[in-house]
Design a protein around this motif. Structure first.
Motif, short mmCIF file in Angstrom:
data_model
loop_
_atom_site.label_atom_id
_atom_site.label_comp_id
_atom_site.label_asym_id
_atom_site.label_seq_id
_atom_site.Cartn_x
_atom_site.Cartn_y
_atom_site.Cartn_z
N MET A 1 40.06 -2.78 20.62
CA MET A 1 39.68 -1.98 19.61
C MET A 1 40.98 -1.64 18.74
N VAL A 2 41.06 -1.82 17.58
CA VAL A 2 41.92 -1.46 16.62
C VAL A 2 42.48 -0.05 16.59
N GLN A 3 43.58 -0.06 16.71
CA GLN A 3 44.48 1.40 16.66
C GLN A 3 44.96 2.17 15.46
N ILE A 4 44.45 1.61 14.37
CA ILE A 4 44.80 2.03 13.14
C ILE A 4 44.20 3.63 12.87
N GLU A 5 45.08 4.49 12.69
CA GLU A 5 44.69 5.84 12.57
C GLU A 5 44.28 6.50 11.07
N ASP A 6 44.80 5.74 10.16
CA ASP A 6 44.64 6.27 8.75
C ASP A 6 43.26 5.49 8.10
N PRO A 7 42.37 6.37 7.63
CA PRO A 7 41.40 5.92 7.08
C PRO A 7 41.41 4.83 6.17
N HIS A 8 42.53 5.19 5.19
CA HIS A 8 42.48 4.33 3.85
C HIS A 8 42.93 2.83 4.54
N GLU A 9 43.95 2.92 5.28
CA GLU A 9 44.36 1.70 5.99
C GLU A 9 43.13 0.84 6.56
N LEU A 10 42.26 1.61 7.33
CA LEU A 10 41.15 0.93 7.80
C LEU A 10 40.20 0.32 6.77
N GLU A 11 40.24 1.11 5.66
CA GLU A 11 39.06 0.63 4.64
C GLU A 11 39.82 -0.51 3.83
N ARG A 12 41.20 -0.71 3.70
CA ARG A 12 41.62 -1.61 3.18
C ARG A 12 41.60 -2.93 4.24
N GLU A 13 41.75 -2.74 5.42
CA GLU A 13 41.64 -4.02 6.42
C GLU A 13 40.24 -4.39 6.34
N ILE A 14 39.24 -3.57 6.19
CA ILE A 14 37.99 -3.95 6.27
C ILE A 14 37.60 -4.79 5.01
N GLU A 15 38.12 -4.35 3.92
CA GLU A 15 37.90 -5.20 2.80
C GLU A 15 38.54 -6.50 2.75
N ARG A 16 39.91 -6.62 3.42
CA ARG A 16 40.71 -7.65 3.53
C ARG A 16 39.94 -8.71 4.53
N ALA A 17 39.37 -8.47 5.60
CA ALA A 17 38.60 -9.00 6.52
C ALA A 17 37.41 -9.63 5.93
N SER A 18 36.74 -8.81 5.19
CA SER A 18 35.45 -9.08 4.42
C SER A 18 35.76 -10.15 3.47
N ARG A 19 36.85 -10.16 2.68
CA ARG A 19 37.14 -10.82 1.54
C ARG A 19 37.56 -12.20 2.09
N LEU A 20 38.35 -12.12 3.33
CA LEU A 20 38.76 -13.44 3.92
C LEU A 20 37.63 -14.33 4.50
N ALA A 21 36.53 -13.60 4.94
CA ALA A 21 35.38 -14.35 5.57
C ALA A 21 34.65 -14.91 4.56
N SER A 22 34.62 -14.16 3.61
CA SER A 22 33.69 -14.83 2.19
C SER A 22 34.35 -16.20 1.86
N GLY A 23 35.53 -16.40 2.20
CA GLY A 23 35.95 -17.62 1.59
C GLY A 23 36.36 -18.76 2.86
N VAL A 24 35.57 -18.46 4.03
CA VAL A 24 35.97 -19.40 5.09
C VAL A 24 34.79 -20.18 5.39
N THR A 25 35.01 -21.29 5.50
CA THR A 25 33.77 -22.45 5.63
C THR A 25 33.59 -22.58 7.14
N ASP A 26 34.51 -22.57 8.06
CA ASP A 26 34.24 -22.60 9.38
C ASP A 26 33.57 -21.73 9.98
N GLN A 27 32.26 -21.85 10.65
CA GLN A 27 31.58 -20.83 11.19
C GLN A 27 32.21 -20.06 12.33
N THR A 28 32.90 -20.60 13.01
CA THR A 28 33.39 -19.68 14.12
C THR A 28 34.57 -18.62 13.57
#
Length: 91
Positions: A1-28
């Motif tokens: 599990m992720v060890q980030i303790e700052d809620p704002h940092e977690l929100e940024r990482e969630i947004e980043r992962a979601s943004r990256l996922a939207s641009g990926v064509t590889d299903q895995t």
């Protein structure tokens, strides 16, 4: 599990992962990024719930301290009593 303790940092990482996922064509890779974002969301929910619980204990402990005349050196006693009371309410 992720060890980030700052809620704002977690929100940024969630947004980043979601943004990256939207641009990926590889299903895995897409599935991995979506799962990672969900793990981050779960961590954020857990972190915020813990903070809310701690704030509730802090507020109740302060009430108990004030009710008892604001005595010095009994902070742990009031903290533990507040935890006990709030746990009983939850059950």
């Amino acid at each position: 599990m992720v060890q980030i303790e700052d809620p704002h940092e977690l929100e940024r990482e969630i947004e980043r992962a979601s943004r990256l996922a939207s641009g990926v064509t590889d299903q895995t890779t897409y599935q991995w990024l979506k799962q990672f974002a969900e793990e981050l969301r779960q961590r954020l929910r857990h972190l915020l719930a813990g903070r809310r619980a701690q704030e509730a204990v802090r507020a109740r402990a302060r009430e108990l301290w004030e009710i008892n005349g604001r005595p010095a050196g009994r902070d742990l006693e009031f903290w533990l009593q507040a935890e006990r009371e709030l746990r009983e309410i939850e059950e």
